[in-house]
Design an enzyme around this catalytic site. Structure first.
Site, mmCIF file in Angstrom:
data_model
loop_
_atom_site.group_PDB
_atom_site.id
_atom_site.type_symbol
_atom_site.label_atom_id
_atom_site.label_comp_id
_atom_site.label_asym_id
_atom_site.label_seq_id
_atom_site.Cartn_x
_atom_site.Cartn_y
_atom_site.Cartn_z
ATOM 1 N N ASP A 24 73.211 17.742 -20.825
ATOM 2 C CA ASP A 24 72.313 16.710 -20.053
ATOM 3 C C ASP A 24 72.529 15.899 -19.798
ATOM 4 O OD1 ASP A 24 70.720 19.195 -19.447
ATOM 5 O OD2 ASP A 24 69.190 18.570 -20.456
ATOM 6 N N ASP A 34 67.305 20.544 -23.240
ATOM 7 C CA ASP A 34 65.453 20.095 -23.363
ATOM 8 C C ASP A 34 65.090 20.890 -22.989
ATOM 9 O OD1 ASP A 34 65.897 19.002 -21.144
ATOM 10 O OD2 ASP A 34 65.485 16.836 -21.333
ATOM 11 N N ASP A 72 66.229 25.560 -19.864
ATOM 12 C CA ASP A 72 67.833 25.473 -21.214
ATOM 13 C C ASP A 72 67.658 26.640 -21.409
ATOM 14 O OD1 ASP A 72 68.311 23.138 -19.232
ATOM 15 O OD2 ASP A 72 67.678 22.204 -20.851
#
Length: 1213
Positions: A461, A782, A786
């Site tokens: 990310d 997070d 996801d």
């Protein structure tokens, strides 16, 4: 409390029931609340109205305030725990030390040894009758009477038993400490889970276990609900209840229609406040949990994981055939994950188990041959050559001889079986996990640590991982002017400023705040959503305050909230103005919100028309330049609605339209200072870093360049989600692996990506066959969205600070500091585990080879093993337990990151290691045989060969034993390096455990030789002989340098030697390649008719499945552990192993028998592999242009995993 069994616990709560109304003084009992929580939807609303009037009535009975929560008074909290229970489920009792000892005793070789030792003990007390009959028993009894040595005959048996006890205690102690660490880890993970609760009108974070009935909890997107409760007020709240009901659709929750919230369910959208009504064993999850007897039998799985996942079993199985393929796959995986510790071995453990079995078999053969030769030699010598009769009174003596031979045989076996291998893995992993805690990696699944060492790709990310996640507004565009920095409030029109301040203050979660800095000169603390903090920071920079605005319109007065989610990419809040009309404020990603704007505020703060060409100009002149500086652009807008007629709020597309833009803000999230260096280390280590983010492409590219993920002038791809999907999907919109393979190798940045894109990318890389080694992918995430990607990846990293509970549940490792450089540390530790095991193997195998050969040849030539049983057990202890401790705890070095990852099918024993093992083996054998056959002349001592039964220990054999042990000790230092390095002492003092073990072993060896006497068959040696023994031992180090000089290329034959462990390593691999060759024929063979036939077959299969699905809960218990050693079971994920369901297998063995006889059970691959005759073997039905697989297959494929009994039943149909 935790110790009470559930029944006591219930008895206790039951007793409280009757009197709780008086005792606790609360107006409602546990049982009433439990009953209430079992209702759903409308019934619950009616029940609350009938019994309590309304929610406020229920709050009064529970003595709590819906807005201010509990007072937080300690006595009140204790009373609540007393009456309603605590929010924890009593954990399973850990195994006691004695149970672990008992388990360690189950080892077969140990049992054989114990039996042999007992027989030997019993027989040693037997004396043949008559004084002189000793003579008639021949060589058997000769010398037995010397100096009362016969009395010492029992010592050997006793010594063996004692050594067995040692081994058992050491093993049990290791297991016990492992279990203890595991529990420590669990409690650490559980303490980390906190929840927002309102107490005394303050929002505080509480550990989940401290939540009590009557608390008012704040729930938001991404939470895992810790207790049952009733919704008091909610904004657009959607819950995923699949973990309890198996329904994969999200359930809308509403205070008026369906206010019941259950523990263990996930908040997928929105926010709200709930009144906690049941905790711990009284919550819905707790009740199911108690039914499962979790108190007694729950496996070592995480408590929470069990809580959520155990119930998937029955409920989810029923649902599966009717669910979407994706849902089914997730369930399938959830179950896999839940049983992970039982079923799946990690790559390393797979390779090691195979190796241990191979060595064990070899050892068994050797020991059997040894025993047979000894027995035959004895019999032929005594009864044939010397023609002695078999005397009955001599039988026990003969038996004693045979037992002695048997013990020698077993000893060879004990030394041959490397029981230290699993121990070494455990020690190494446990040690790494403990140390990784210090490096901010909280490992949830042990094998993740070692898989990480093989990682070839990391999909990370951006926000919070690569960047600091401290958002600050640095530029804005208001009233037709583009300010490069935050303007002075005087420059803006009052109208625009008011609208802007209101829009930002009201249209954000009220939990988001900016608090004054805790330290002098520190930055102000940002609490809540960081992007919103950046916007609130803008309000403060414009010399205004957001709090008064919020106080004027508190959260419960907000008329309607459309919360942010990954589909909308915007958030809107509607408020009712004093005149009865409505105003909606919106904010979101600028390109999305601007598309919906038809007006924009000018310099005076009056709306003017905003035409499509103005939008394009704005994108070019404002948004792109901001994005190219790496800023995230947020657009703030509003819209007014008349009071009458009231708009249809549920019709979102009409509401979120025709907006008036107020401003565009550029928010910067600076790159973490340590990230660029970490990424360089990754690239050096052969790991590709890819950035997957929801930001726009320009921002993403700018950040990627700052991080060093891409370098200007390189050939790489930076694309957004739309383009990515266009490239990888065919006309029908299905993902094609071929297309994917064209994209992923060059892809470095994927921007504006949805969670599905992330999952698709990870799956595509993992399933790709482009490289000879399968890619091993790590993913960081997070958000709740996801979850699928984290599950799919080989290693999922969740963010400890910013991560939602759902993400943490799906992950393997939690990064406690959300920092990318911690991932690099994890790679280093993972590689270190692999290397530690290799070091240990190199050492262990040398000892094994030498000890077995010495015992074998010695026994055949001199009828007695030069190394006695007890000595062998001591050597075994050094080799297995101590060496695994010493070599498995080497700390990692930077050098580990200088090489490429090993890959999954690299043999465990490299050619360098093979060279070392053989080289040192030869040296040791030469020394030992020289000592054995000419040692007595060299040292001028009595020969110890051909000694009679129970004769005193000889100096000759003591020297052999001593030299042997010292050679192992010095070879242990050699074993520290496995890549052919010259300096074996490099960094040796950084590992205190290693030093202390080497010195400790040496000290014990001195004691054994000098004072071991009869039990260890040793005689004290003088200094000169010690000197020679040590000299020969030191020779190992010199010889190690000689071996290092021989280049590997000269030793061609070593190539094959290392392959020992490679055969049938991955059944999946080989089958895959066979299938691929067959595809071309398959395509030619497939006619239109066959396609129809398949469809028909699939329909029937699906129907049969639907019927069978509910039975499958019966089959659950039968499910056999998967025997393939790879971590992923080579992706037997439904969508990709389509051949299992599309081709009607002709079972080679009647499948019904397979059910009962595990030996005959073939894995689907082996069936697949052994059926070349079926022309329709179409593994990649998806890629082959003929769309064999209609949705029904993928749905039904999910309903039973290819290894389940149910599956074989269907394939036979």
């Amino acid at each position: 409390m935790g110790d009470l069994t559930n029944s006591d616990y219930y008895a206790k709560t039951q007793r409280n029931d009757g009197s709780s109304n008086h005792e606790g003084g609360f107006g409602v009992s546990v049982m009433e609340l439990r009953g209430l929580m079992e209702l759903r939807g409308g019934e619950a609303v009616v029940k609350i109205q009938e019994d309590y009037g309304d929610m406020d009535g229920l709050c009064q009975r529970l003595k709590t305030s819906p807005t201010e929560g509990l007072t937080g008074d300690v006595t009140d909290l204790d009373k609540r725990k007393e009456v309603y229970g605590e929010n924890l489920i009593p954990p399973k009792k850990p195994k006691t030390f004695l149970q672990l000892v008992w388990e360690a005793l189950q080892d077969v070789t140990l049992i054989i040894l114990e039996v042999a030792a007992l027989i030997s003990l019993g027989l040693s007390f037997y004396q043949p009758p008559g004084g002189d009959s000793g003579e008639s028993c021949g060589t058997a009894a000769a010398g037995a009477e010397d100096e009362g040595e016969a009395e010492a005959g029992w010592i050997e048996g006793a010594a063996i038993l004692l050594s067995v006890v040692c081994v058992v205690l050491v093993t049990a102690f290791n297991d016990w400490s492992k279990e203890k660490q595991f529990r420590g880890l669990q409690s650490r993970i559980e303490q980390e889970q906190k929840f927002q609760v309102v107490r005394g009108a303050e929002v505080i974070q509480l550990p989940v276990a401290d939540i009590v009935v009557g608390d008012i909890a704040q729930i938001k997107y991404g939470d895992l609900l810790p207790a049952d409760g009733v919704l008091i007020q909610g904004n657009d709240l959607k819950i995923d209840e699949s973990s309890l009901t198996g329904e994969s659709d999200h359930v809308k929750k509403d205070a008026d229609r369906d206010p019941m919230l259950l523990s263990g369910t996930h908040v997928m959208e929105g926010s709200g406040r709930m009144l906690v009504t049941a905790v711990g064993v009284n919550s819905q999850t707790g009740i199911i949990f108690t039914l499962l007897g979790a108190g007694e039998e729950g496996e070592e799985e995480k408590e929470k994981e069990k809580k959520v996942k155990k119930q998937d079993g029955a409920a989810a199985m029923e649902m599966q055939p009717l669910k979407s393929a994706e849902g089914g796959e997730m369930e399938e995986k959830e179950k896999k994950k839940a049983n992970v510790s039982k079923k799946e071995k990690s790559v390393l453990q797979g390779k090691l188990t195979k190796l241990a079995v191979q060595i064990g078999k070899a050892g068994l053969v050797m020991s059997a041959i040894t025993v047979i030769i000894l027995v035959l030699y004895f019999a032929v010598d005594n009864f044939v050559l010397q023609k002695r009769p078999w005397l009955t009174e001599c039988t026990p003596i003969y038996v004693q001889y045979f037992v002695k031979f048997f013990i020698i045989g077993v000893t060879v076996l004990v030394v041959a079986v490397p029981e230290g291998l699993p121990l070494a893995v455990t020690i190494s992993l446990a040690y790494s996990v403990k140390k990784m805690m210090k490096d901010n990696n909280l490992v949830r699944h042990l094998d993740a640590c070692e898989t990480m060492g093989n990682a070839t790709a990391i999909c990370s990310d951006k926000t919070g991982t690569l960047t600091t996640n401290r958002m600050t507004a640095v530029a804005c565009y208001v009233g037709d002017v583009h300010y490069k920095e935050i303007p002075d409030p005087g420059l803006l029109s009052v109208k625009s400023l008011d609208i802007l301040v209101n829009a930002i203050s009201l249209n954000s979660a009220y939990t988001t705040k900016i608090l004054p800095a805790t330290k002098e000169g520190g930055l102000p603390m940002q609490v809540g959503n960081k992007t919103e903090c950046g916007l609130l920071g803008l309000v403060l920079d414009l010399k205004r305050d957001y709090q008064p605005v919020r106080n004027q319109i508190p959260e419960e007065k907000l008329y309607k909230v459309y919360t942010f989610n990954s589909v909308r990419k915007s958030m809107s809040t509607v408020i009712k103005l004093p005149d009865g009309s409505f105003r909606m404020y919106s904010k979101g990603a600028s390109e999305i919100v601007l598309k919906k704007c038809t007006k924009i505020l000018n310099q005076e703060g009056e709306p003017r028309v905003f035409r499509p060409r103005d939008k394009d100009e704005m994108v070019k002149k404002v948004i792109e330049p901001m994005a190219c500086d790496g800023l995230r652009t947020i657009c703030v807008a509003f819209r007014d609605f008349p009071a009458d007629p009231e708009p249809l709020w549920d019709n979102e597309s009409d509401i979120l339209n025709e907006l008036t833009a107020v401003c565009v803000v550029g928010i910067e999230d600076p790159v973490r200072p340590e990230v660029p260096a970490a990424i360089v280390r990754c690239q050096r280590a052969g790991i590709t870093v890819r950035m997957v983010t929801g930001d726009n492409i320009n921002t993403a590219r700018a950040i990627a360049i700052k991080c060093g993920i891409i370098h200007p002038g390189e050939d790489f791809l930076c694309i957004d989600g739309k383009e990515f999907n266009r490239r990888i999907r065919n006309e029908k919109g299905e993902v094609e692996q071929e297309r994917m393979d064209k994209v992923w190798p060059k892809l470095r940045v994927l921007a504006r990506s949805s969670p599905t894109d992330k999952h698709t990318l990870v799956k595509g890389i993992i399933d790709s066959c482009l490289t000879e080694q399968r890619q091993v992918v790590a993913v960081t995430g997070d958000g709740t969205n996801d979850g699928p990607a984290l599950k799919k990846a080989d290693v999922g990293f969740a963010m400890g600070i910013a991560g939602t509970d759902v993400a943490k549940e799906a992950s393997d490792i939690i990064l406690t500091d959300d920092n990318f450089s911690s991932i690099v540390k994890a790679v280093m530790w993972g590689r270190n585990v692999y290397d530690s095991i290799s070091k240990f193997l190199q050492f262990q195998l040398t000892v094994n080879v030498v000890a077995v050969i010495v015992a074998f040849t010695g026994a055949c030539i001199t009828q007695d093993s030069p190394l006695k049983a007890v000595q062998m057990l001591w050597v075994n202890l050094i080799m297995d337990t101590f060496a695994s401790l010493a070599l498995a705890t080497e700390p990692p070095t930077e050098a580990l990151l200088m090489r490429k990852p090993y890959g999954r099918n690299k043999p465990l024993i490299s050619s360098t290691m093979t060279k070392n093992i053989l080289g040192h083996g030869i040296y040791q054998l030469v020394i030992i045989f020289s000592l054995l056959f000419v040692g007595e002349q060299i040292f001028d001592i009595d020969s110890g060969r051909n000694a009679p039964l129970h004769s005193p220990p000889s100096e000759h054999y003591t020297i052999i034993f001593n030299t042997f042990v010292l050679m192992q000790l010095f070879n242990e230092i050699n074993a520290r390096k496995i890549h052919g390095e010259r300096n074996v002492f490099d960094g040796i003092f950084r590992n205190p455990i290693f030093c202390s073990i080497v010195f400790g072993t040496f000290a014990i060896q001195i004691v054994i030789v000098q004072f071991g006497g009869k039990p260890f068959s040793c005689t004290p040696l003088n200094l000169e002989k010690w000197g020679w023994c040590t000299f020969l031992g030191l020779g190992e180090l010199v010889w190690g340098q000689v071996i290092a000089t021989i280049p590997n290329s000269k030793l061609r034959f070593l190539r094959g030697a290392g392959q020992l462990t490679k055969k049938n390593e991955m059944p999946g691999d080989e089958d895959m390649s066979e299938d691929n060759e067959e595809i071309d024929h398959a395509e030619r063979e497939l006619r239109r008719g066959q396609v129809l036939w398949f469809r028909g077959l699939n329909r029937i299969q699906t129907q049969i499945r639907v019927v069978n699905a509910f039975r499958s809960s019966l089959y659950e218990g039968l499910e056999k552990p998967d025997s393939r050693p790879s971590i992923h079971n080579f992706m037997t994920h439904p969508e990709f192993r389509i051949e299992d369901t599309t081709t009607p297998h002709i079972p080679l063995i009647d499948d019904t028998d397979l059910e009962e006889d595990p030996a005959l059970r073939m894995t689907p691959q082996s069936q697949a592999g052994s059926e070349p005759q079926s022309p329709n073997k179409n593994n990649n039905a998806v890629d082959s242009g003929i769309n064999l697989t209609i949705d029904t297959t993928s749905k039904s494929a999910a309903s039973s995993s290819p290894a389940s009994p149910l599956h074989s039943l269907e394939t036979s149909l």
